[in-house]
Design a protein around this motif. Structure first.
Motif, PDB file in Angstrom:
ATOM      1  N   ALA A  72       0.862  -1.174   0.000  1.00 15.50           N
ATOM      2  CA  ALA A  72       0.000   0.000   0.000  1.00 15.50           C
ATOM      3  C   ALA A  72       0.899   1.224   0.000  1.00 15.50           C
ATOM      4  O   ALA A  72       1.771   1.363   0.862  1.00 15.50           O
ATOM      5  CB  ALA A  72      -0.912  -0.004   1.227  1.00 15.50           C
ATOM      6  N   ILE A 107       5.184   9.493  -2.886  1.00 16.42           N
ATOM      7  CA  ILE A 107       4.524   8.649  -1.891  1.00 16.42           C
ATOM      8  C   ILE A 107       5.202   8.884  -0.556  1.00 16.42           C
ATOM      9  O   ILE A 107       6.430   8.923  -0.463  1.00 16.42           O
ATOM     10  CB  ILE A 107       4.631   7.162  -2.300  1.00 16.42           C
ATOM     11  N   THR A 130      -7.621   4.048   4.861  1.00 10.86           N
ATOM     12  CA  THR A 130      -8.176   5.259   4.239  1.00 10.86           C
ATOM     13  C   THR A 130      -8.985   6.087   5.227  1.00 10.86           C
ATOM     14  O   THR A 130      -9.164   7.291   5.021  1.00 10.86           O
ATOM     15  CB  THR A 130      -9.041   4.917   3.003  1.00 10.86           C
ATOM     16  N   SER A 137      -4.273   9.686   0.231  1.00 12.07           N
ATOM     17  CA  SER A 137      -4.450   8.724  -0.855  1.00 12.07           C
ATOM     18  C   SER A 137      -3.814   7.390  -0.486  1.00 12.07           C
ATOM     19  O   SER A 137      -2.858   7.336   0.273  1.00 12.07           O
ATOM     20  CB  SER A 137      -3.810   9.246  -2.151  1.00 12.07           C
ATOM     21  N   LYS A 139      -2.826   3.782  -2.681  1.00  7.44           N
ATOM     22  CA  LYS A 139      -2.778   2.963  -3.888  1.00  7.44           C
ATOM     23  C   LYS A 139      -2.235   1.605  -3.470  1.00  7.44           C
ATOM     24  O   LYS A 139      -1.276   1.531  -2.704  1.00  7.44           O
ATOM     25  CB  LYS A 139      -1.865   3.585  -4.946  1.00  7.44           C
ATOM     26  N   THR A 140      -2.846   0.546  -3.975  1.00  2.75           N
ATOM     27  CA  THR A 140      -2.415  -0.791  -3.576  1.00  2.75           C
ATOM     28  C   THR A 140      -1.983  -1.610  -4.782  1.00  2.75           C
ATOM     29  O   THR A 140      -2.444  -1.398  -5.896  1.00  2.75           O
ATOM     30  CB  THR A 140      -3.539  -1.545  -2.840  1.00  2.75           C
ATOM     31  N   SER A 141      -1.088  -2.539  -4.516  1.00  2.33           N
ATOM     32  CA  SER A 141      -0.639  -3.507  -5.515  1.00  2.33           C
ATOM     33  C   SER A 141      -0.565  -4.864  -4.837  1.00  2.33           C
ATOM     34  O   SER A 141       0.108  -5.019  -3.818  1.00  2.33           O
ATOM     35  CB  SER A 141       0.736  -3.145  -6.067  1.00  2.33           C
TER      36      SER A 141
END
Length: 172
Positions: A72, A107, A130, A137, A139-141
């Motif tokens: 994340a 980030i 969140t 913000s 963002k996930t992978s």
């Protein structure tokens, strides 16, 4: 206390312990080429000096039912020191977050997360991450496959000039 360097034996001890933290002192001493009593003194000195932080076992996440590993990437509204500390404390208390790194660039933080399944990971993202104060913000992978996981430090490319903290004790 004067600054000193780790000697070759100290580095061999660290290499062997990093490879197998459960090695007996007798086997460790044999592998690094010294007798057991000075080996034990050196290990204790390396621990006392902070070179060895702790010992742990590496568990197989998938075999234990933890099927999701994800990263994340988190951006914060504010990077004031108090806000950074508050965020770090929040993720430190989350069982799903296994590693937390503050980054430079776009980030602010990268978190490595391990969860039993996608639902548990999503719940963490939605209800904890969140929803956290100051989070702008996320963002996930998802990790598809891990091809290398080498914890520790690359002793093979050790910095030759790295000063040792408390190394006088490490040589006894």
């Amino acid at each position: 206390m004067r600054s000193a360097r780790l000697d070759a034996t100290d580095w061999r001890i660290l290499r062997e312990l990093q490879a197998d933290g459960r090695i007996t002192n007798v086997d460790l001493a044999r592998k690094v080429g010294i007798s057991a009593p000075p080996c034990l003194r050196r290990v204790r000195a390396l621990e006392d000096a902070g070179f060895i932080r702790r010992y742990t076992a590496l568990l197989d996440d998938r075999a234990l039912g933890f099927g999701v590993t994800a990263f994340a990437m988190v951006g914060l509204h504010s990077q004031a020191e108090a806000d950074l500390i508050a965020f770090e404390e929040r993720v430190r208390n989350s069982a799903i977050v296994r590693d937390c790194y503050m980054l430079s660039g776009e980030i602010d933080f990268m978190l490595r997360c391990v969860a039993p399944d996608l639902t548990a990971f999503q719940d963490f993202i939605i209800h904890e991450l969140t929803a956290a104060p100051n989070v702008a913000s996320v963002k996930t992978s998802l990790v598809i496959r891990a091809s290398k996981h080498d914890p520790g430090v690359p002793i093979e490319v050790r910095p030759e000039a790295a000063p040792a903290r408390g190394a006088e004790r490490a040589r006894t």
